[in-house]
Structure formats: C-alpha cells, structure tokens
Design a protein around this motif. Structure first.
Motif, PDB file in Angstrom:
ATOM      1  N   ASP A 125      -6.252  -4.869 -13.163  1.00 15.71           N
ATOM      2  CA  ASP A 125      -5.422  -5.857 -12.481  1.00 15.71           C
ATOM      3  C   ASP A 125      -4.640  -6.920 -13.345  1.00 15.71           C
ATOM      4  O   ASP A 125      -3.577  -7.134 -13.275  1.00 15.71           O
ATOM      5  N   GLU A 126      -5.400  -7.746 -14.121  1.00  9.69           N
ATOM      6  CA  GLU A 126      -4.920  -8.820 -15.061  1.00  9.69           C
ATOM      7  C   GLU A 126      -4.066  -8.258 -15.927  1.00  9.69           C
ATOM      8  O   GLU A 126      -2.921  -9.026 -16.411  1.00  9.69           O
ATOM      9  N   GLY A 148      -1.905  -5.912 -15.658  1.00  3.21           N
ATOM     10  CA  GLY A 148      -0.981  -5.322 -15.041  1.00  3.21           C
ATOM     11  C   GLY A 148      -0.633  -3.761 -15.166  1.00  3.21           C
ATOM     12  O   GLY A 148       0.543  -3.304 -14.994  1.00  3.21           O
ATOM     13  N   ASP A 164      -0.931   0.029 -11.348  1.00  2.00           N
ATOM     14  CA  ASP A 164      -0.224   0.893 -10.588  1.00  2.00           C
ATOM     15  C   ASP A 164       0.198   2.133 -11.747  1.00  2.00           C
ATOM     16  O   ASP A 164       0.703   3.024 -11.303  1.00  2.00           O
TER      17      ASP A 164
END
Length: 590
Positions: free
Chosen positions: A249-250, A252, A255
């Motif tokens: 998550d950190e 980025g 996705d």
C-alpha cells in the motif's frame, strides 16, 4: 502487474479466523479476503509439502514429476526412479520410490516470468533440494533463506541457515524474512515476482512467549484447536502478512499487484505440542500426510486488481497445479508451446465469468508414510483420490482382502468429514471414478503401487517375519518354520505398561526353547534385555505357556519365537493380562 505469492507451510483449512476458527486470530488474512476472492474448495496437489511446492512451480502433478514425498532435505541425489518388483514384507502394497530433487531442467513459472522481463526473488522455505537444485537455478534472481531445510533449525536467531545471516539474538525468522522481502520489493523499478514461502507454521513448534501466554488464557478445553504455541505461530505469520500488505500500500502498487495466499498441505495433526495436537482440521477428516480432506483441502485467497470482486467467495475447485497457468493468464502471457502443464487457469472464476474451471481434482500418493517405513495406520498409505463434483473416491492399493484394492466413496455435500463410506451402496459410481483414476495415472506416467509379492499376511495383527510362513486356519494360526529362527510379530498392540503376562496356547513339532520379546515407545527395537524365555514342549500336543515381563513404557510391538528349528507350529490363542489379571487383549483366531 506485479506478483506476490505467499505460501504458508502446514497451515490447515481451518487455521484462521478467516475460515471460521474460534481460537486463532488472523485479522490480516481477513483483510486480504476483503480485498479479493476466498476459495472454499481449494486443494493442494499432495498432502505433504515438497510435492505441492513442485506443483506450484511447474504446473505439473507431483505424480508426473515423481516427487510425491518431502525428501528435498535428504542426502542422496535421486532423480531416476521406477517401481520396485517387491516391497517391505510388512506392507501389502509396493511403495513407490521418490525423487529427492526437483531437476533444474523442469520449466518453472519463475523462468517464464524472468524471460518476460520480471525481476524474481525467492524468500523463505524451498525444500526441493540443495545446490545445485536451488532457486537461483530455477529462474530466481535472488534467494534468501531457501535451501534443503524442511523447517527452520530455529524460528529465533541464530537461525543456522546458510544463506540467511543471523540477526540479533531472539529475532523471529518471519519478522526478518518479511523485512528482507519488503526491502527487495522497494528496490525494484519494474514488474516483479516475489515468492514469499513462509517457514511458518512447520515444526519446530516455537512461538513468541507473550503470544503463547495470551493464547493460553484463551484455551477452551472443548475446542479441538487449543494449542497455544500454534496460536502464537499463526498470529506472528498473520502480523507479517499485514506488514507485507502495508508495504504494498505504501509503495502505491496495490492496484497493480496480484497477491496469492495458500498453504502446501493440511494442518499437522500427528505431532504433539505441550500435550495436545498442534491443530485440528475439524470438521475435515485427518490432516497433513493423509489424503482425506484435512490433508489436502487448503486455504486460498487471491487478490487480482481489476479482476476479482472484493470480499467474494467461490466454491470452485482448484489445485495448486493451477496457479502456473492462472498467473500467466492474468498477466496476459502465453504458456510456452513446448511446456507440459497439467493445471487449468481459473482466471475466469476470478473474473466472475464462470462458476468453476475445473471439474476434477486428483491426488496421487503412492508411498507409505516415511518413504517405505511401516507407518502408523492413521497416516499415509499408497492411495489415489479423485473428486468429481461432490463425489470423492479414494483407492487404497492392495489394502483389501487378499491384497485387493480397497475403495472409500464419500458425498462431500452431505459428509464433509468423510465419515460414511458409500462404496458398497454406489458401485456404479465407484467404477466410473476408478476408471478416471486409471486414465489419470496413465496420462501422468505415474508410478503405481501393486500388490506386494513379498508381503507376509497379517492375521489379527500377527505376521510371520523370519523363517516362517504363516496361514490362518479355523481357530488357529499355523506357521511352517523353514529355518532355525522363526518368529511372529504383532502390530498394533495395546499401549499398556507395567507388569504384564502373555498366555500362549500352542502346538509345536519344532525344537528348542521359546521366547517372548517386547518393544516399547521408549525402546522401539527388540533386544535381549527385553525378552523372556519359556520351555517349549514340541510333541504336537496343545500346551499352555505363561510368560511374565515388565514393560517400563507403553508397549509398541510383541514378538513370539515359538521354536528354534524347522517344523509345524499351531497357535490357538494368545492373551495379554495386566498385574491385576485383567485381559488387555485376546487373540482367538476364530
């Protein structure tokens, strides 16, 4: 798209709050399931670790690879294997030999992805051989802690792993390897493939003491899952999966990162930790090393951004051989034309386009547990299973009367615990599914056990082992001694200890004194200091002998040497009494 493949070791289908455990806490697996699709009917290709690991890397059945037991840590390099003509005389079926290495020539998914431009890393447990049969020669740019080890020598530093420098004393290997995995991901500036294959929760059973204490307070004596050490191990694993998700998550890249989480086989239910089993796979039957659902049904969660619907659940059947083609499918990569892939892509299931991609699941385990040693009967015996829809058939080789194959048939929709064998009620289904097993074994060029011509038939647990042929007559077992050292051995026997007496009613035409030997769990072999002699009368008339002895720990085997010469021996009955005269076991042979 990046790929992160997380493989737990010996984590059962019910070993998480995500799958319904009331004892274990796994909030990060819950979190992962919220992001993607959870599978209820996912299978390991084998009930033991190395074969399943090979199936993930190659997309091939372990039967085709001929690696069907976890032998990657053993010293001899064994690559070429064929079925023996005969087997151990104590076993009714021949037992298949096993490769101890995954050959470097076999195509792996890491090699395919590396050729497509991916950076590749292997972190954690390998157990498919030592050098040169290592991740670096199977498509991985980086190998951290992957070697021959079946489990870590220690979960806490010093680790004693040749390619993992020790950390501060007491550092946990899962904490350390997660840090290594995160650091490697952060160094990448293009697509990457991370195989994070955890050592958790394999033996040795070691957990962080504060977590063990916390789980000790949560134990419910009525819950079959009540091992505090296992609770601590699973929670440590889950916490580190959370760290991995946080890093993704950190960075980025959430996705653009495909995440797969599964286990190599069912939970361990044959060891003991602090007086209890490590876990329980209830409501499934059995566990690791067994072909029942508890040994092969595993957790599976897949997060495929842009494909999977968050918090979705699928009842589609999958096998670990399916991950190879599924990952390539999701990445839009073609399978090499010359590759032999047994797996089927379940990408359409992840996309919600179909309910299932696979109609049939096979599992082939052609050995006795321990690669030829006599197993406890609740563990693996040579067998093959097939599941078609809700029907599951298991063929046990040479395990029936006169060394015929024995069958068990279950309707998993009504009997997930495999408690009611329906083979006699549905012979047509047995015949149909058994024919499918035949085709599968031929297609995969599998090593198939047969009736063992060297087998010495057991009679009520007794077998002739040396210089004696044993047969069953009405009311007696009859042995014809062919040498000077005939004896018979019984397994299993009651696990009793203390002063014991064996009463033997026997006719003999041999010669010499008789002996009784016993072995125990503490001293499993036969020895002179665990024997008692009796004066045998060899006139062909029935005689009764009583032999008293002391078992200092629970009995494991009993042995009778009825004579010391050739001749006919007939035993009508054998009885075992404790010091109070209570019968612990009676063998009547009628």
């Amino acid at each position: 798209m990046n790929v992160v493949f997380i493989l737990a070791d010996d984590m059962g289908w019910m070993d998480s709050s995500t799958y319904g455990s009331r004892f274990y806490r796994t909030p990060n697996l819950d979190r992962l399931a919220e992001r993607g699709m959870l599978f209820t009917d996912a299978y390991a290709a084998n009930p033991l670790c190395s074969p399943t690991r090979a199936s993930i890397l190659t997309g091939q059945y372990p039967a085709r690879i001929r690696m069907t037991t976890p032998a990657g840590h053993l010293g001899p390099v064994v690559i070429d294997v064929e079925m023996p003509a005969a087997g151990d005389p104590s076993q009714p079926a021949t037992s298949a030999p096993n490769k101890t290495r995954l050959e470097n020539e076999r195509l792996t998914i890491a090699e395919v992805l590396k050729q497509a431009g991916y950076a590749t890393a292997f972190v954690g447990k390998w157990h498919l051989g030592s050098a040169p049969y290592v991740p670096e020669n199977q498509g991985f740019d980086v190998n951290i802690a992957g070697g021959r080890y079946p489990g870590p020598p220690s979960f806490f530093s010093p680790y004693r792993i040749h390619n993992l420098p020790d950390g501060p004393e007491g550092e946990h290997i899962c904490d350390r390897l997660t840090t290594e995995a995160i650091d490697w991901m952060k160094q990448q500036d293009g697509p990457f493939f991370l195989n994070y294959w955890l050592y958790d929760v394999h033996a040795p059973f070691q957990g962080k003491q504060p977590l063990i204490a916390e789980y000790e307070r949560r134990i419910d004596p009525n819950d079959p899952q009540r091992c505090a050490t296992m609770g601590a191990m699973l929670q440590t694993m889950d916490t580190n999966i959370g760290r991995l998700l946080d890093a993704i998550d950190e960075m980025g890249i959430a996705d653009n990162t495909l995440i797969v989480f599964t286990s190599d086989n069912g939970g361990n239910m044959y060891n003991w930790v602090d007086g209890v089993r490590p876990t329980s796979n209830t409501p499934l039957r059995g566990g690791k090393a067994m072909i029942y659902e508890g040994g092969v049904r595993v957790p599976l969660i897949v997060v495929a951004p842009g494909t999977t619907r968050p918090a979705s659940i699928s009842g589609a059947m999958t096998s670990t051989i399916d991950h190879f083609p599924t990952i390539l499918d999701l990445l839009g990569l073609a399978t090499p034309e010359d590759a032999v892939i047994d797996g089927i892509s379940f990408a359409p299931v992840l996309a919600g386009e179909v309910e299932t991609a696979r109609e049939v699941v096979f599992c082939h385990y052609p050995q006795y547990m321990g690669g030829g040693r006599k197993p406890p009967m609740n563990l693996a015996r040579p067998c093959t299973s097939v599941r078609v829809g809700d029907w599951k058939l298991i063929r046990f080789y040479a395990d029936g009367p006169d060394q015929t194959d024995r069958f068990e048939l279950y309707d998993l929709s009504r009997d997930i615990g495999e408690t009611h064998n329906l083979a006699d009620q549905y012979p047509d289904i047995v015949e149909k599914l058994n024919a499918m097993i035949d085709v599968h074994l031929e297609r995969t060029d599998a090593l198939v056990p047969k009736a063992n011509p060297a087998y010495r038939q057991k009679i009520e647990g007794w077998a002739g082992v040396n210089d004696i042929e044993l047969t069953h007559h009405p009311g007696a077992i009859v042995g014809v001694s062919t040498g000077s050292d005939p004896f018979i051995v019984c397994d299993p026997v009651p696990a009793v200890r203390g002063p014991l007496t064996m009463r033997i009613r026997m006719r003999s035409e041999g010669d010499g004194n008789g002996q009784v030997f016993w072995s125990t769990t503490a001293q499993p072999g036969f020895a002179k200091n665990r024997s008692a002699e009796f004066i045998a009368i060899h006139n062909g008339q029935p005689q009764t002998y009583e032999v008293s002895f002391q078992a200092n720990s629970p009995l494991k085997h009993l042995r009778i040497d009825p004579s010391r010469s050739t001749g006919r021996i007939e035993i009508d009955s054998i009885e075992l009494f404790d010091s109070d005269g209570r019968t612990q076991k009676a063998w009547r042979f009628d």
